[in-house]
Motif scaffolding. Structure first.
Motif, PDB file in Angstrom:
ATOM      1  N   ALA A 192     110.445  38.816  61.655  1.00 41.32           N
ATOM      2  CA  ALA A 192     109.745  39.514  60.584  1.00 41.32           C
ATOM      3  C   ALA A 192     110.703  39.946  59.480  1.00 41.32           C
ATOM      4  CB  ALA A 192     109.014  40.731  61.145  1.00 41.32           C
ATOM      5  N   VAL A 193     111.892  40.435  59.868  1.00 43.56           N
ATOM      6  CA  VAL A 193     112.871  40.880  58.871  1.00 43.56           C
ATOM      7  C   VAL A 193     113.438  39.688  58.105  1.00 43.56           C
ATOM      8  CG1 VAL A 193     115.073  42.056  58.540  1.00 43.56           C
ATOM      9  CG2 VAL A 193     113.441  42.929  60.207  1.00 43.56           C
ATOM     10  N   VAL A 194     113.663  38.572  58.814  1.00 42.48           N
ATOM     11  CA  VAL A 194     114.116  37.362  58.137  1.00 42.48           C
ATOM     12  C   VAL A 194     113.099  36.931  57.079  1.00 42.48           C
ATOM     13  CG1 VAL A 194     114.606  34.894  58.420  1.00 42.48           C
ATOM     14  CG2 VAL A 194     115.538  36.546  60.047  1.00 42.48           C
ATOM     15  N   GLY A 195     111.818  36.936  57.450  1.00 43.80           N
ATOM     16  CA  GLY A 195     110.767  36.587  56.495  1.00 43.80           C
ATOM     17  C   GLY A 195     110.734  37.530  55.313  1.00 43.80           C
ATOM     18  N   LEU A 196     110.936  38.823  55.566  1.00 43.36           N
ATOM     19  CA  LEU A 196     110.954  39.804  54.484  1.00 43.36           C
ATOM     20  C   LEU A 196     112.098  39.536  53.518  1.00 43.36           C
ATOM     21  CD1 LEU A 196     109.930  42.501  53.236  1.00 43.36           C
ATOM     22  CD2 LEU A 196     111.511  43.675  54.788  1.00 43.36           C
ATOM     23  N   ALA A 197     113.268  39.228  54.081  1.00 43.85           N
ATOM     24  CA  ALA A 197     114.427  38.967  53.227  1.00 43.85           C
ATOM     25  C   ALA A 197     114.200  37.735  52.357  1.00 43.85           C
ATOM     26  CB  ALA A 197     115.678  38.794  54.091  1.00 43.85           C
ATOM     27  N   LEU A 198     113.670  36.676  52.954  1.00 41.93           N
ATOM     28  CA  LEU A 198     113.435  35.445  52.194  1.00 41.93           C
ATOM     29  C   LEU A 198     112.355  35.642  51.134  1.00 41.93           C
ATOM     30  CD1 LEU A 198     113.530  32.813  55.089  1.00 41.93           C
ATOM     31  CD2 LEU A 198     115.344  33.363  53.456  1.00 41.93           C
ATOM     32  N   ALA A 199     111.380  36.497  51.425  1.00 44.35           N
ATOM     33  CA  ALA A 199     110.272  36.717  50.486  1.00 44.35           C
ATOM     34  C   ALA A 199     110.736  37.388  49.202  1.00 44.35           C
ATOM     35  CB  ALA A 199     109.185  37.555  51.147  1.00 44.35           C
ATOM     36  N   ALA A 200     111.918  38.023  49.212  1.00 43.12           N
ATOM     37  CA  ALA A 200     112.402  38.708  48.011  1.00 43.12           C
ATOM     38  C   ALA A 200     112.696  37.741  46.874  1.00 43.12           C
ATOM     39  CB  ALA A 200     113.656  39.516  48.341  1.00 43.12           C
ATOM     40  N   THR A 201     112.863  36.438  47.183  1.00 40.74           N
ATOM     41  CA  THR A 201     113.087  35.475  46.102  1.00 40.74           C
ATOM     42  C   THR A 201     111.859  35.335  45.205  1.00 40.74           C
ATOM     43  OG1 THR A 201     112.379  33.649  47.526  1.00 40.74           O
ATOM     44  CG2 THR A 201     114.735  34.155  47.491  1.00 40.74           C
ATOM     45  N   GLY A 202     110.668  35.581  45.763  1.00 40.04           N
ATOM     46  CA  GLY A 202     109.437  35.425  44.993  1.00 40.04           C
ATOM     47  C   GLY A 202     109.345  36.371  43.807  1.00 40.04           C
ATOM     48  N   PRO A 203     109.433  37.706  44.035  1.00 42.57           N
ATOM     49  CA  PRO A 203     109.422  38.624  42.889  1.00 42.57           C
ATOM     50  C   PRO A 203     110.564  38.363  41.921  1.00 42.57           C
ATOM     51  CG  PRO A 203     109.038  39.824  44.928  1.00 42.57           C
ATOM     52  CD  PRO A 203     109.397  38.423  45.320  1.00 42.57           C
ATOM     53  N   GLY A 204     111.725  37.950  42.454  1.00 46.43           N
ATOM     54  CA  GLY A 204     112.830  37.612  41.568  1.00 46.43           C
ATOM     55  C   GLY A 204     112.485  36.447  40.663  1.00 46.43           C
ATOM     56  N   ALA A 205     111.805  35.441  41.221  1.00 45.58           N
ATOM     57  CA  ALA A 205     111.409  34.281  40.425  1.00 45.58           C
ATOM     58  C   ALA A 205     110.428  34.672  39.325  1.00 45.58           C
ATOM     59  CB  ALA A 205     110.802  33.216  41.326  1.00 45.58           C
TER      60      ALA A 205
END
Length: 434
Positions: free
Chosen positions: A270-283
């Protein structure tokens, strides 16, 4: 609409000077957003259908994903040749209709219990193939729809919606599978493609497509023309090489990164998914910045500096140790920064590429850059896995992240770095092959 600042389309209607006042651009934006949502959702729905309904194993799931990605390598160059001879609106409408029908049929077959793994492989390949044609066509369509000085704002809007779809599409697909069923989720993806079909077919402006000789060149010759055109121009050649270096190194980084996070940092899924998801708002932020920064600081400055910052931030990851209180916030920051600056580069370089490319070559140039850029990703993934086995994850991640800096280095040493605040003029259209 002041006529002094408006272009005139082939149909005689004025093209609004403000992008969002242009109804045809809004229809393209809505259609592309719906299409991306359907595509991103299907990338989750089809694998989940295989796992949850067909009890597919790891090897079968890997084969399904590979079959869905294969059209990028197999069909990109052919798609570029076709796009340059067709109206992009026609191609987008046809591919939307095709994907809606394929996924709709898969949903019906799934509800009836008649969709096995072989048929699912066919569905994945068909959706992937049609998506390749749609993606090349929509990139070329923007150049035919808006004025060249609106390319950056247009790309910013389209890439922003694609970033949002990359965030929301997989989440929506997974939620629909969990709440309803995989076949119903597939039907929902089909509905998004149907919405895109309805929106894009309402684009009323008549496209200006390149004139063709009475005896069209063979597809192979047209593909060769596109490859030769990209290789022959310094700007386009650099874009192609920088994209290939970035995608190759990113594939290696991603492979090692997905090993480093759970094994070295002991993070949960779950934490790995959360970390990877941060690229979306950055994009999303990167898409907004791309609409303003090049005009203020210059296209070359933005390209080189953003690429160096976005790619270089991964050099910080190997310094992290364990699941301390600073690890997760640091990972969120790294992925957010990467998402922001990589998307800023993506939108800016796309505008430069579209600006220098004559209309007759838009599809083939887009397809060539995609083919070369994405063609090395399987090798990058293999290299990342090999390095992790030989050197360990921390050292391998550092080496692979350093390799990403080759992309901004190539741009810094090329005429791309010297671009000013205005987009370059189109190159001369090459004489078509007989």
């Amino acid at each position: 609409m002041p006529s002094s600042s408006s272009a005139v389309s082939d149909s005689g209607r004025p093209v609004p000077s403000s992008l969002w006042q242009d109804g045809d651009f809004r229809r393209l934006w809505v259609g592309q957003t719906a299409s991306q949502l359907g595509e991103q959702a299907s990338l989750v729905v089809l694998p989940l259908f295989a796992v949850l309904t067909l009890n597919a194993g790891a090897g079968q799931l890997g084969a399904l994903r590979a079959v869905g990605q294969a059209p990028i390598l197999l069909l990109s160059l052919f798609a570029g040749a076709w796009v340059d001879r067709w109206r992009t609106r026609t191609l987008m409408v046809l591919t939307d209709a095709g994907r809606a029908l394929v996924l709709g049929a898969a949903a019906v077959a799934g509800l009836l219990g008649a969709l096995g793994l072989p048929a699912l492989l066919v569905v994945a390949f068909a959706v992937g193939a049609l998506s390749v044609f749609f993606d090349v066509a929509y990139q070329a369509s923007l150049v035919r729809l808006v004025k060249r000085d609106q390319l950056v704002r247009g790309n910013s809007a389209l890439e922003g919606s694609r970033s949002a779809a990359q965030i929301g599409g997989p989440a929506l697909g997974g939620a629909l599978v969990s709440a309803l069923s995989a076949p119903i989720a597939a039907a929902s993806s089909a509905a998004f493609f149907a919405l895109s079909f309805l929106s894009i077919r309402r684009i009323g402006r008549r496209e200006s497509i390149p004139e063709h000789s009475q005896r069209p060149a063979r597809v192979g010759r047209r593909i060769h023309e596109g490859l030769r055109f990209v290789v022959g121009d310094t700007l386009l050649r650099t874009v192609c090489l920088a994209s290939a270096a970035f995608q190759f190194s990113l594939a290696a980084v991603t492979t090692v990164y997905l090993l480093f996070l759970p094994r070295d940092l002991h993070l949960s899924g779950a934490v790995v998914g959360l970390a990877l998801a941060a690229t979306g708002p950055g994009a999303l932020l990167g898409s907004l910045l791309a609409a303003h920064l090049p005009n203020r600081f210059g296209y070359g400055t933005v390209l080189v500096s953003a690429a160096a910052l976005g790619d270089g931030v991964f050099l910080l990851v190997p310094a992290l140790h364990g699941s301390s209180a600073v690890t997760v916030p640091a990972l969120l920051t790294v992925n957010f920064v990467f998402g922001t600056f990589s998307q800023l580069v993506n939108v800016t370089v796309m505008a430069v590429r579209q600006s220098v490319t004559p209309d007759a070559m838009q599809g083939r140039v887009a397809a060539t850059v995609s083919f070369v850029g994405m063609g090395l990703t399987p090798l990058g993934s293999l290299l990342g896995g090999f390095l992790a086995q030989v050197w360990g994850t921390s050292t391998s991640l550092l080496v692979a992240a350093a390799g990403m800096l080759l992309s901004p280095a190539l741009m810094a040493l090329s005429p791309l770095a010297r671009l000013g605040r205005t987009l370059p003029a189109p190159l001369e259209t090459p004489v078509p092959s007989a």
